[in-house]
Write an enzyme that holds these catalytic residues in place. Structure first.
Site, short mmCIF file in Angstrom:
data_model
loop_
_atom_site.label_atom_id
_atom_site.label_comp_id
_atom_site.label_asym_id
_atom_site.label_seq_id
_atom_site.Cartn_x
_atom_site.Cartn_y
_atom_site.Cartn_z
N HIS A 34 0.82 -1.21 0.00
CA HIS A 34 0.00 0.00 0.00
C HIS A 34 0.86 1.27 0.00
CE1 HIS A 34 -2.10 3.30 2.09
NE2 HIS A 34 -3.06 2.98 1.25
N ARG A 79 30.75 -3.81 -15.94
CA ARG A 79 31.84 -4.35 -15.11
C ARG A 79 31.30 -5.48 -14.22
NH1 ARG A 79 31.67 1.04 -14.22
NH2 ARG A 79 33.29 2.34 -15.18
N ARG A 132 32.67 -7.06 -19.46
CA ARG A 132 34.10 -7.34 -19.25
C ARG A 132 34.24 -8.42 -18.20
NH1 ARG A 132 37.59 -2.41 -17.15
NH2 ARG A 132 36.72 -3.03 -15.14
N GLU A 144 44.45 -1.48 -23.81
CA GLU A 144 44.84 -0.61 -22.70
C GLU A 144 46.33 -0.74 -22.36
OE1 GLU A 144 42.39 -1.85 -19.38
OE2 GLU A 144 42.67 -3.96 -19.88
N SER A 191 41.10 4.09 -21.54
CA SER A 191 42.01 5.25 -21.53
C SER A 191 42.74 5.40 -20.19
CB SER A 191 41.26 6.54 -21.88
OG SER A 191 40.21 6.77 -20.97
N ASN A 192 42.15 4.89 -19.10
CA ASN A 192 42.82 5.03 -17.79
C ASN A 192 44.13 4.25 -17.77
OD1 ASN A 192 40.42 6.25 -17.32
ND2 ASN A 192 39.86 5.06 -15.52
N ASP A 193 44.07 2.94 -18.10
CA ASP A 193 45.28 2.13 -18.07
C ASP A 193 46.24 2.48 -19.20
OD1 ASP A 193 44.90 0.82 -15.73
OD2 ASP A 193 44.03 -1.00 -16.59
N CYS A 222 36.09 3.18 -23.55
CA CYS A 222 35.23 3.06 -22.37
C CYS A 222 35.87 3.66 -21.13
CB CYS A 222 34.86 1.59 -22.12
SG CYS A 222 36.27 0.55 -21.73
#
Length: 803
Positions: free
Chosen positions: A427, A517, A585, A687, A709-711, A758
């Protein structure tokens, strides 16, 4: 009226067009009994006492004039005046004598029903107002229902009480709010075979997700015993989702499930009290298992899809439905006991997107199921019973054990609602959705933990888990009109790890998920190291061994727990975006992250620099983790093959060398995931500088590349992104990094492979999004909160380049 008038209609004589005659509930039961029983949907038989019967009772008792005197100058917001007049109205009807011909017709029909189902059958006596279950107003729980009624005297008494319940405080108030005239409205009664769910389970289901309005799922809730507890929110029920498109393609699988506490169940009372039902505490065994088997869940999903299709065809437009089901503990059959149009989410316009975001972090004092996706603040006001309602002020946050329809006048002025008990279909949840007020339901300890008369922030903007924080926290609301938004040529995809956000996030303009992820699902839903589940005997800590046992207690093997949880988490994301691609991934924990999982310390070792250590592809075929990777693959095989979510593309992270790629792909094929078979595509993360340098060689083994792009920045510039002291040297916009990205895009195109990015960069820096469009990247995957502004940036860049 003459005694020739027939006040009884059997379900097989009714259709949905008979709402003015028998109300929404009965008209719908008749419609389904006629049209859907042939399709295998079980509806208990019964009959309706028509709305004319109600009017006839009041005519004969000459009750209309006194009723006007009671109600005409009512002050609806004066609670004590409302309660007083409502009681007078009910007494007036309750004291009216049944006309003899009406009584005879009811008892004759009852005898016929007994003939069909046996002398010892009991019935449910349910109210069905002629303005009920309309597409624009739910009238949820406004009138009364009487269960397990046996014998003629008890039946007539229940009918009289049903008629009188048209004038409960809540029903009167709701009608005034909705602009309905008390005297134009009438009540019909449904009398139907009682489904013996007191001996099994019952609940509520919707042909869409009630929180997001996502329409590709059936959402089922259930608990042991009679259904009132689920409807009223007295229990935290089990929840199940089934994905409609893959179900219709023949895949029979539960998409995801969550176990509710189900602390009590409603059964028939032993006859020593006047009440026909009572609540008893469930056993520990009942609480620890689901109230429905997968087979039952899929039967209900089949019912829901057929019911929705039938009503949609009749209406000539999609018609999401809200249904009540019950399982008979004697004959083992699943019955539908009510179906009505879903009245809240389906009325919302999908063109205006509202995004609420908390601007500060804090630890919640209580958590529960979130209803809606808003954030609200206000003074916490704990209300324990109806007598305290008058102390509630507009803008307060209502804190209660559960709510009932009598509380609706204050729910309407609350800024948010928080309850100890209840599930997403109770409810409090239905009414808060209708009012557009955020609610956190089923917190267990809200009334004892939250301090009365103190400021709180209620957040439903963080996924399925609703949170209540102490104090007033800052938040922002972004409103976007999606109606005129063009789509760019460059594919705009999403980064997503949390399955709880998947349905809501799917409404953003997108081309699928570029990075789903696995780590979030393993951390949040599994919590244990996969190797510890396979080899619990190698876990040295006795407490951890006990925790592992507890986690997996309902599964034949601990491994089954891992496979089910991981597959359902991934499948929820895949279903939310189906049939668009969802790139999943495979796990990319580092050793220091793996060791924090339950039992993890026994299977991991200390590394000086885990960022470039034993992670990604190197783990998958190594004896230290190969069995764990096999579980990941079993889960992904289940998502694609059993659940039918073939839009899932798998992706291998941190693959250093081509030889490593060959080994991993060969092992995956051994585990039943062969690239190219059943349309399976496998991507690789790009990467590591070697992925760029050797892109032609890697292209022979993979269907696409996703630039991390980070690694790639870390390894191109030689900067450990976990090191605070050199953090300012980490910059994806460095010319060397951009050249690496350009070469990767060029190399992918040269080999005819998909190429996306990504990493964080385009979400953080508009100029990076511009650069990616200029070099012709196929897709970029963004964090959900930056999708709209980055899409605009991409459109402008494409326009400038004349694309």
């Amino acid at each position: 009226m003459s005694d020739q008038t027939n006040y009884i209609r059997w379900f097989n004589e009714l259709t949905i067009d008979d709402v003015p005659l028998v109300g929404g509930k009965n008209a719908s039961l008749g419609e389904m009994y006629q049209a859907l029983t042939p399709q295998g949907i079980q509806i208990p038989n019964g009959f309706a006492v028509t709305a004319e019967g109600y009017r006839y009772l009041l005519d004969e008792a000459q009750a209309w004039q006194p009723l006007h005197q009671i109600l005409d100058d009512l002050q609806a917001d004066n609670m004590s005046d409302l309660a007083n007049r409502a009681r007078l109205a009910r007494d007036l009807i309750y004291k009216a004598k049944f006309p003899a011909d009406l009584e005879v017709q009811i008892l004759n029909a009852y005898a016929q029903l007994q003939h069909q189902y046996g002398e010892n059958m009991s019935v449910a006596v349910r109210s069905s107002a002629t303005a009920e279950d309309l597409p624009t107003a739910s009238f949820a729980g406004q009138q009364d229902t009487y269960l397990n009624i046996r014998g003629e005297a008890a039946l007539l008494e229940a009918c009289k009480r049903c008629f009188a319940s048209l004038f409960t405080d809540r029903a009167i108030h709701y009608r005034i709010d909705q602009g309905f005239d008390h005297f134009k409205l009438a009540l019909s009664i449904g009398i139907m075979k009682m489904v013996r769910s007191d001996l099994d389970a019952s609940g509520v289901m919707f042909s869409l997700d009630t929180e997001s309005g996502f329409s590709d799922v059936v959402f089922i809730t259930g608990a042991y015993g009679l259904g009132e507890n689920v409807v009223q929110g007295a229990v935290d029920p089990d929840e199940f989702y089934v994905h409609k498109p893959t179900f219709e393609l023949g895949h029979r699988a539960v998409l995801k499930r969550s176990l509710g506490a189900k602390k009590i169940k409603m059964i028939y009372s032993d006859g020593r009290t006047r009440e026909s039902t009572q609540n008893v505490v469930t056993s520990e065994q009942e609480r620890n298992r689901f109230c429905l088997s997968d087979k039952d869940v899929l039967t209900l999903a089949d019912y829901a899809i057929k019911i929705e299709k039938h009503y949609s065809a009749k209406a000539g437009q999609p018609k999401p439905m809200d249904m009540e089901w019950a399982k008979d503990g004697i004959d083992g059959t699943l019955y539908i006991v009510q179906a009505r149009p879903e009245t809240v989410v389906s009325q919302l316009s999908g063109m205006i997107l509202e995004q609420y975001t908390l601007k500060s972090t804090a630890t919640p004092v209580v958590t529960g199921h979130s209803v809606g996706s808003k954030i609200a603040t206000g003074n916490a006001r704990i209300i324990e019973n109806v007598s305290q309602l008058s102390s509630f002020k507009a803008g307060d946050v209502l804190i209660a054990d559960i709510t009932t329809p009598d509380w609706e006048p204050i729910m309407k002025i609350a800024s948010a609602i928080v309850t100890n008990r209840g599930g997403r279909t109770c409810h409090a949840a239905i009414i808060s959705r209708e009012l557009g007020v955020p609610a956190v339901i089923g917190c267990d300890n809200a009334t004892t933990t939250i301090k009365n008369n103190t400021p709180v922030t209620v957040s439903c903007a963080e996924g399925d888990n609703g949170k209540v924080y102490e104090g007033i926290l800052d938040f922002e609301i972004k409103t976007t009109d999606l109606s005129g938004l063009k789509r760019p040529k460059t594919k705009i995809m999403l980064n997503l790890g949390n399955p709880e956000l998947a349905f809501k996030t799917s409404f953003l303009p997108n081309d699928g998920v570029g990075l789903a992820r696995m780590e979030f699902i393993i951390t949040e839903y599994i919590k244990a190291h996969p190797m510890a589940l396979i080899h619990p005997e190698r876990v040295q800590d006795a407490i951890e061994r006990e925790q592992l046992k507890e986690l997996t207690r309902n599964y034949p093997k601990p491994e089954d727990f891992f496979i089910e949880r991981l597959s359902e988490g991934v499948a929820t994301i895949a279903a939310a975006f189906y049939p668009k691609p969802v790139v999943v991934r495979m796990s990319d924990f580092k050793t220091n992250e793996y060791s924090t999982l339950l039992g993890g310390r026994c299977f991991e070792f200390d590394e000086a620099n885990p960022m470039i250590g034993f992670r990604g592809a190197s783990r998958y075929t190594h004896p230290a983790y190969a069995e764990g990777f096999a579980l990941e693959c079993a889960a992904m095989k289940r998502v694609r093959d059993d659940m039918g979510l073939t839009n899932v593309i798998l992706m291998i992270p941190f693959c250093r060398r081509v030889q490593e790629a060959q080994k991993v792909l060969a092992y995956m094929a051994e585990l039943g995931l062969t690239r190219g078979e059943k349309g399976l595509e496998i991507y690789v993360m790009c990467e590591i500088p070697n992925n760029v340098i050797s892109i032609d060689a890697f292209s022979q083994y993979f269907d696409g590349f996703s630039i991390g792009s980070n690694d790639l920045t870390q390894l191109t510039l030689g900067v450990d992104r976990d090191s605070a002291i050199i953090a300012e040297d980490f910059d994806e916009r460095d010319p060397g990094v951009k050249e690496m990205i350009r070469l990767a895009v060029q190399g992918s195109k040269r080999n005819g492979k998909h190429c996306g990015l990504c990493g964080q960069a385009p979400s953080d820096y508009p100029e990076m999004a511009e650069f990616l469009v200029e070099i012709g990247i196929d897709s970029m995957s963004l964090n959900p909160d930056t999708v709209l502004q980055t899409t605009q940036q991409v459109l402008l860049t494409e326009q400038r380049l004349g694309r």
